[in-house]
Motif scaffolding. Structure first.
Motif, PDB file in Angstrom:
ATOM      1  N   UNK A 200       0.826  -1.209   0.000  1.00  0.00           N
ATOM      2  CA  UNK A 200       0.000   0.000   0.000  1.00  0.00           C
ATOM      3  C   UNK A 200       0.859   1.257   0.000  1.00  0.00           C
ATOM      4  N   UNK A 201       1.952   1.230   0.756  1.00  0.00           N
ATOM      5  CA  UNK A 201       2.850   2.386   0.785  1.00  0.00           C
ATOM      6  C   UNK A 201       3.455   2.619  -0.596  1.00  0.00           C
ATOM      7  N   UNK A 202       3.885   1.556  -1.251  1.00  0.00           N
ATOM      8  CA  UNK A 202       4.524   1.692  -2.554  1.00  0.00           C
ATOM      9  C   UNK A 202       3.541   2.191  -3.609  1.00  0.00           C
ATOM     10  N   UNK A 203       2.281   1.805  -3.477  1.00  0.00           N
ATOM     11  CA  UNK A 203       1.284   2.328  -4.426  1.00  0.00           C
ATOM     12  C   UNK A 203       1.213   3.853  -4.348  1.00  0.00           C
ATOM     13  N   UNK A 204       1.352   4.372  -3.139  1.00  0.00           N
ATOM     14  CA  UNK A 204       1.266   5.823  -2.959  1.00  0.00           C
ATOM     15  C   UNK A 204       2.616   6.496  -3.169  1.00  0.00           C
ATOM     16  N   UNK A 205       3.694   5.801  -2.789  1.00  0.00           N
ATOM     17  CA  UNK A 205       5.040   6.369  -2.897  1.00  0.00           C
ATOM     18  C   UNK A 205       5.944   5.381  -3.649  1.00  0.00           C
ATOM     19  N   UNK A 206       5.800   5.290  -4.964  1.00  0.00           N
ATOM     20  CA  UNK A 206       6.533   4.270  -5.731  1.00  0.00           C
ATOM     21  C   UNK A 206       8.046   4.469  -5.724  1.00  0.00           C
ATOM     22  N   UNK A 207       8.525   5.646  -5.376  1.00  0.00           N
ATOM     23  CA  UNK A 207       9.961   5.912  -5.356  1.00  0.00           C
ATOM     24  C   UNK A 207      10.553   5.806  -3.949  1.00  0.00           C
ATOM     25  N   UNK A 208       9.933   5.053  -3.083  1.00  0.00           N
ATOM     26  CA  UNK A 208      10.369   4.930  -1.688  1.00  0.00           C
ATOM     27  C   UNK A 208      11.283   3.704  -1.572  1.00  0.00           C
ATOM     28  N   UNK A 209      12.612   3.884  -1.621  1.00  0.00           N
ATOM     29  CA  UNK A 209      13.507   2.724  -1.675  1.00  0.00           C
ATOM     30  C   UNK A 209      13.489   1.877  -0.416  1.00  0.00           C
ATOM     31  N   UNK A 210      13.296   2.497   0.740  1.00  0.00           N
ATOM     32  CA  UNK A 210      13.314   1.738   1.988  1.00  0.00           C
ATOM     33  C   UNK A 210      12.236   0.660   1.991  1.00  0.00           C
ATOM     34  N   UNK A 211      11.054   1.021   1.587  1.00  0.00           N
ATOM     35  CA  UNK A 211       9.944   0.063   1.596  1.00  0.00           C
ATOM     36  C   UNK A 211      10.109  -0.949   0.478  1.00  0.00           C
ATOM     37  N   UNK A 212      10.591  -0.519  -0.664  1.00  0.00           N
ATOM     38  CA  UNK A 212      10.820  -1.483  -1.753  1.00  0.00           C
ATOM     39  C   UNK A 212      11.872  -2.516  -1.354  1.00  0.00           C
ATOM     40  N   UNK A 213      12.911  -2.076  -0.658  1.00  0.00           N
ATOM     41  CA  UNK A 213      13.939  -3.014  -0.213  1.00  0.00           C
ATOM     42  C   UNK A 213      13.364  -3.998   0.799  1.00  0.00           C
ATOM     43  N   UNK A 214      12.560  -3.498   1.718  1.00  0.00           N
ATOM     44  CA  UNK A 214      11.944  -4.369   2.716  1.00  0.00           C
ATOM     45  C   UNK A 214      10.987  -5.356   2.054  1.00  0.00           C
ATOM     46  N   UNK A 215      10.212  -4.863   1.100  1.00  0.00           N
ATOM     47  CA  UNK A 215       9.281  -5.740   0.397  1.00  0.00           C
ATOM     48  C   UNK A 215      10.046  -6.797  -0.406  1.00  0.00           C
ATOM     49  N   UNK A 216      11.167  -6.411  -0.992  1.00  0.00           N
ATOM     50  CA  UNK A 216      12.013  -7.378  -1.698  1.00  0.00           C
ATOM     51  C   UNK A 216      12.358  -8.551  -0.787  1.00  0.00           C
ATOM     52  N   UNK A 217      12.850  -8.212   0.406  1.00  0.00           N
ATOM     53  CA  UNK A 217      13.274  -9.252   1.342  1.00  0.00           C
ATOM     54  C   UNK A 217      12.109 -10.129   1.776  1.00  0.00           C
ATOM     55  N   UNK A 218      10.980  -9.494   2.072  1.00  0.00           N
ATOM     56  CA  UNK A 218       9.820 -10.249   2.544  1.00  0.00           C
ATOM     57  C   UNK A 218       9.276 -11.172   1.459  1.00  0.00           C
ATOM     58  N   UNK A 219       9.211 -10.673   0.234  1.00  0.00           N
ATOM     59  CA  UNK A 219       8.704 -11.493  -0.871  1.00  0.00           C
ATOM     60  C   UNK A 219       9.650 -12.648  -1.200  1.00  0.00           C
ATOM     61  N   UNK A 220      10.944 -12.394  -1.126  1.00  0.00           N
ATOM     62  CA  UNK A 220      11.918 -13.444  -1.385  1.00  0.00           C
ATOM     63  C   UNK A 220      11.761 -14.576  -0.370  1.00  0.00           C
TER      64      UNK A 220
END
Length: 269
Positions: A200-220
């Protein structure tokens, strides 16, 4: 740790307001026209240097402002911020102490001192400062977020979650509070809710690297390699520091479970 202390622990630059404005005006009455012009120019230069991330230069400007108005709390607190950003933490605390002595009922110097104490791992002292901020301003979202950070530093994750949630409720667009909330959820095993929040955060803030990195780890961790790789590609383009697990652990200060998940991704990848 320069820029991230300001961004993640959330120091705030003081401006002239309320009682501080009255104090500044009374002090400026003792200055001549040339000194007042110099003060205004120095203040503009200090803010400009801060915006550019040139913190040593900003510190120099704030020092000159302090020399012009030594009894005004604003200059002291803002110089403290510039020193925090250079990891000159003890010097910063001394500046915040001076600002608090001059304006004991102003909230921002307590918030800023809390960030320096937090960076030193002095959790109880930082918590006391954040609670003082909330005594002065019960709806201060930054104070709740930083209070959560300090409690997380002590491993008090459930309490941290409540503080992050309160910060996000008070300031719905406070993206870092929501990101910290998601990370703390992941730490406590609330994986699905954490991932949902990150998405949900990334949908609103697609350029937010901290959350994208965290989501990367969680999805992996969940075996969703394609989506994880897609998010990681965005992270690398936005902020390469997430490749450094020591930086993630010690500077960004992710929760241990999330650090381990990212380390596994980086290692296996």
């Amino acid at each position: 740790m320069i820029r991230w202390i300001l961004t993640l622990l959330l120091c705030v630059l003081l401006v002239f307001s309320s009682d501080e404005s009255v104090l500044a005006q009374s002090q400026m009455a003792d200055l001549n026209e040339s000194q007042i012009q110099q003060l205004n120019e120095l203040r503009q230069e200090a803010f400009a240097a801060t915006e550019k991330g040139n913190f040593p230069t900003a510190e120099g400007y704030w020092t000159q402002l302090i020399e012009l108005l030594p009894d005004n709390p604003v200059g002291w607190s803002n110089r403290g911020n510039s020193r925090v950003s250079q990891n000159k933490l003890e010097d910063a605390i001394a500046d915040f102490n001076k600002s608090i002595k001059l304006a004991p009922d102003a909230a921002d110097p307590y918030l800023n001192r809390g960030t320096a104490l937090e960076a030193l791992g002095r959790w109880d002292e930082a918590i006391a400062d954040y609670k003082r901020v909330l005594e002065l301003n019960p709806n201060d979202a930054m104070a709740y977020n930083n209070l959560g950070n300090a409690k997380a530093g002590q491993g008090r994750w459930e309490e941290a979650i409540a503080d992050y949630q309160k910060a996000a409720e008070l300031a719905p667009n406070f993206a870092f509070a929501r990101a910290n909330y998601a990370l703390a959820l992941y730490q406590t095993g609330q994986t699905e809710e954490a991932i949902r929040t990150m998405r949900n955060i990334i949908r609103k803030y697609p350029q937010f690297p901290d959350v994208r990195a965290a989501l990367t780890a969680a999805l992996w961790q969940q075996g969703l390699q394609g989506e994880a790789e897609s998010n990681w590609a965005a992270v690398v383009g936005l902020d390469g520091r997430y490749r450094n697990i020591d930086w993630v652990k010690s500077v960004r200060r992710w929760p241990p479970v999330m650090v381990a998940a990212l380390e596994k991704f980086l290692t296996l990848k």
